[in-house]
Design a protein around this motif. Structure first.
Motif, short mmCIF file in Angstrom:
data_model
loop_
_atom_site.label_atom_id
_atom_site.label_comp_id
_atom_site.label_asym_id
_atom_site.label_seq_id
_atom_site.Cartn_x
_atom_site.Cartn_y
_atom_site.Cartn_z
N CYS A 163 -4.46 1.23 -0.66
CA CYS A 163 -3.79 0.34 -1.61
C CYS A 163 -4.42 1.21 -2.84
CB CYS A 163 -4.38 -0.78 -1.72
SG CYS A 163 -3.71 -2.04 -0.61
N CYS A 194 0.92 -1.28 -0.15
CA CYS A 194 -0.04 -0.01 0.10
C CYS A 194 0.92 1.45 -0.06
CB CYS A 194 -0.93 -0.04 1.08
SG CYS A 194 -0.22 0.07 2.70
N MET A 202 -1.29 -1.19 5.31
CA MET A 202 -2.43 -2.10 5.02
C MET A 202 -2.42 -3.33 5.67
SD MET A 202 -5.20 -1.64 3.26
CE MET A 202 -6.21 -3.11 3.77
#
Length: 815
Positions: A456, A80, A227
């Motif tokens: 993301c 991400c 993430m």
């Protein structure tokens, strides 16, 4: 006190040395600067506040930049935008790193450093300190790694699906069909089924979903959650709560004894599914590079000791004599030494019409030979072919970071911590104000906030569009050497063109033949032109070659000429068949008592069009006027008109006289004509245009255009121009056609529009769905989002961004 030795470009005399030394010594903190012209280096001793980057900036501003080198590394496990920021900050913390740009879509980082300061290992070590593994990129190795990654994700996904489906189907089936729930409860006791769910979910979390915890938890402990942290916390919270209900139910109120094993394993499985599709989509974003690499020939037939030997591409050397059969790929760059054939260069230039190649013509690696046989001498092999250079340019552009990305960087730096804070606030709000069972509702809402948030999509929004867009541009014959030109082109208010070699062909040709009273029939015209060509054959002037080409095209026989005398500034004087022949300007005619009034009408007509006149007198009589001009490229006028329709002002900058440049400008319909501009003045002309209109782009091809290409907000070099011009430009138009400017603008518009769509989606998705996940719809509608739906939405968000970027592969060039 620090000492550094910098390689300096562009110095060629003692004045350069003095300028560099004075510039360095004028900066605070620099104690000593010794510049060596022979070795092209500067030894600098400095202390704070001076830094290595300061020294590099000084050299660049002075006009003698420090040499830089670029490393590209494959970086594993980035998922991400938070990962992107962490890697870039670790590299930029090293003194001497000029730029570090992570491409999340390609999972690479491109590091630009001042030459000689860093080894590959030092940069790899810096990346490792940020928590990621890096290896030096090696072309096909990256593609193999991508394939292996997708294959591994697929196997992990299949395992996770196999373990998750029983839990999901039985739990969800029980919720949807009460009779099924009662039947299964009689078949398998509730507590036994919870033990089975615990075991299946545990295998999912420590097996296929282990990556989320291995990466996410250490990142959280380092104070840089990302993430994986969100997924690990969401799935982990659901699993931990369900485990307490299963093994120690007495710790919880009776109203809160519900298990969420299916949520934990479905969350992990859906995220894995999203990453698998994402990996496949990422692979497609690099198709342009793979296509370019695939253009190269694998082998070639080379002359050796009188025999033709098949050699692999890697074994080819400079000056090898290579034979290309009909339909074969040209293996390396070269010059044709025998044969004639049409060659398809569309894969490089974007031009669909094959180009005839004969002795002396240049051929390029990767192009396709037509029906004829060609023999050519290798002039560029391996990494020095134009195809290899194009691939490097595209790869460099694909790693670029646009100015629009700065906003994304600022947001993503704090995104995950903010989401975690929102999840905490959500849990607290449900605990204080939620209905019974409050603990259950608080858990569901908190987990859903963690899972549905998607940095993301924000991290992929810009690099994927750049990657696909610049790759597609290369296929259409437009090379973005600097990726940020994609954004800058959209802001251009004026497009300035160099005239010669850009709007024109760059080679003078006979455009007019005016026969005077003594000229007579067409046969006389051919004979006279052949006579003039015979005389001009003794001259070195470029106009002489134009006259010879015109005569050869008409097929006349050249007569014998004698006593050819070159009269500098006037023309030529010769004798043929006992008659004097004068070829030149009106001053030459006046000196030799030729009646000049017969020339006047033709001179006036040609002068009005900016055409150079060449006067011809034979035996003292005016017989012919030749008009010689640099022909306009066929697409020049269409390009000017198309730019004006877009609201872009068009300027033409030329070293020609005012009348000649104005005549060409009128034919093309440009808005501004700047004539009589010396090479050094072109950059100043651009500064003036910028002050009047705004951001300016410049299109040029010659060595004298390099300063202007560097001064422009966007410099576009014609690919048929000089290497110096190309190196100074932001964009290269491979085909040498000014119409490619329109293709560059079209691609710029398409890429920027695509980026904005991606960013709008990524931001809107999070702004809208995070409150929904927190329970914003519950008070009014009684709706609370399931963590499983949140995981599905998060996975789809990244896939949407990638799919949208892939649409750029369908952008067409301007015909």
């Amino acid at each position: 006190m620090q000492n550094v030795r910098l390689s300096v470009e562009g110095m060629n005399c003692a004045s350069c040395v003095g300028r560099v030394e004075r510039a360095l010594l004028a900066h605070g903190g620099v104690k000593m600067a010794q510049v060596n012209l022979a070795t092209q280096t500067a030894e600098v001793q400095f202390e704070a506040p001076a830094t290595i980057l300061d020294l590099s900036d000084i050299l660049t501003r002075t006009g003698y930049p420090a040499q830089i080198e670029t490393f590209t590394f494959n970086v594993s496990d980035m998922s991400c935008a938070s990962c992107v920021g962490r890697v870039e900050r670790a590299l930029m913390a090293l003194p001497g790193v000029v730029r570090a740009a992570v491409d999340l879509a390609a999972e690479t980082v491109q590091v630009v450093v001042i030459a000689g300061l860093f080894s590959e290992q030092k940069l790899i070590d810096a990346i490792k300190t940020s928590g990621y593994t890096a290896v030096l990129a090696e072309g096909d190795a990256r593609e193999a790694r991508k394939v292996d990654e997708a294959r591994h994700l697929k196997s992990q996904l299949i395992l996770a699906l196999a373990l998750t489906l029983p839990v999901f189907l039985i739990e969800m089936g029980g919720h949807l069909i009460p009779a099924f729930h009662h039947w299964f409860a009689m078949l398998v006791p509730v507590q036994i089924w919870r033990f089975v769910q615990f075991a299946l979910t545990l295998v999912v979390l420590i097996g296929p979903a282990r990556v989320f915890f291995v990466k996410g938890i250490p990142a959280l402990l380092r104070g840089g959650p990302e993430m994986n942290t969100l997924v690990a916390m969401g799935a982990g919270a659901a699993f931990a709560y369900s485990s307490v209900v299963t093994f120690a139910p007495a710790l919880l109120p009776a109203t809160a004894r519900f298990v969420y094993f299916e949520a934990a394993c479905v969350i992990a499985t859906l995220i894995l599914l999203g990453r698998y599709f994402e990996a496949r989509a990422k692979g497609r974003t690099g198709e342009a590079i793979r296509h370019l690499v695939g253009l190269g020939a694998k082998s070639a037939r080379v002359e050796q000791n009188g025999l033709l030997v098949e050699l692999p591409f890697e074994a080819l050397s400079l000056d090898d004599i290579i034979h290309a059969r009909p339909g074969e790929k040209i293996a390396v760059d070269g010059i044709v030494v025998s044969g004639e054939s049409y060659v398809d260069e569309s894969m490089m230039t974007g031009e669909p019409v094959p180009v005839v190649k004969s002795i002396g013509a240049v051929v390029r690696a990767g192009t396709i030979n037509g029906n004829g046989a060609l023999v050519y001498r290798a002039t560029g092999v391996g990494a020095n072919t134009q195809l290899a250079q194009i691939i490097r340019m595209v790869e460099a552009a694909q790693g670029a970071k646009l100015p629009i990305q700065s906003l994304v960087d600022k947001i993503t730096r704090v995104f995950v911590p903010v989401v975690m804070a929102l999840a905490f606030v959500t849990v607290c709000a449900w605990l204080f104000w939620g209905p019974e069972p409050v603990l259950q509702y608080a858990l569901v809402a908190g987990v859903c906030v963690l899972i549905i948030a998607c940095p993301c999509a924000m991290g992929l929004a810009t690099p994927t569009s750049i990657m696909v867009g610049t790759g597609r541009a290369a296929e259409l014959g437009v090379l973005f050497r600097k990726g940020d030109a994609l954004q800058a082109l959209g802001d251009v208010a004026v497009m300035a063109f160099d005239k010669t070699g850009t709007l024109t062909v760059g080679r003078p040709e006979v455009s007019d033949i005016v026969m005077l009273a003594k000229g007579g029939s067409d046969g006389d015209e051919v004979d006279l032109l052949s006579l003039v060509a015979a005389v001009e054959a003794e001259s070195e002037h470029p106009l002489a070659r134009a006259i010879e080409r015109a005569a050869d095209a008409r097929g006349g026989a050249r007569p014998e000429v004698k006593e050819v005398t070159s009269l500098t500034g006037f023309g030529l004087k010769a004798t043929s068949g006992g008659r004097s022949v004068l070829i030149g300007n009106i001053a030459l005619m006046e000196q030799n008592s030729v009646e000049t009034s017969a020339f006047q009408e033709a001179l006036d007509a040609l002068g009005a069009r900016g055409v150079t006149p060449v006067l011809v007198a034979v035996g003292g009589e005016p017989v012919m006027v030749l008009g010689i001009s640099d022909q306009l490229r066929p697409s020049s006028k269409r390009t000017v008109q198309a730019l004006q329709r877009r609201g872009i002002k068009v300027a033409m900058i030329s070293g020609d006289t005012q009348s000649a440049a104005k005549a060409v400008g009128q034919i093309l319909g440009v808005d501004t004509v700047l004539a009589g501009i010396l090479p050094a003045g072109k950059a100043e002309a651009l500064v003036a245009l910028r002050g009047t209109y705004g951001p300016v782009a410049f299109v040029g091809d010659g060595i004298n255009d390099a300063p202007a290409l560097a001064e422009a907000d966007v410099g576009l070099a014609v690919g048929t121009g000089t290497d110096v011009a190309i190196e100074s430009a932001d964009v290269v138009l491979v085909a040498g056609d000014p119409q490619a400017v329109l293709t560059a603008l079209k691609l710029s518009d398409a890429v920027m529009r695509n980026i904005k769509q991606n960013l709008f989606w990524a931001f809107s998705y999070n702004v809208i769905l995070i409150p929904v996940a927190a329970g914003a719809l519950y008070p009014g509608f009684g709706l609370l989002l399931s963590p499983m739906l949140g995981a599905g939405a998060m996975a789809l968000s990244s896939i949407f961004v990638l799919a949208n970027a892939l649409r750029l592969r369908r952008v067409s060039g301007v015909a």
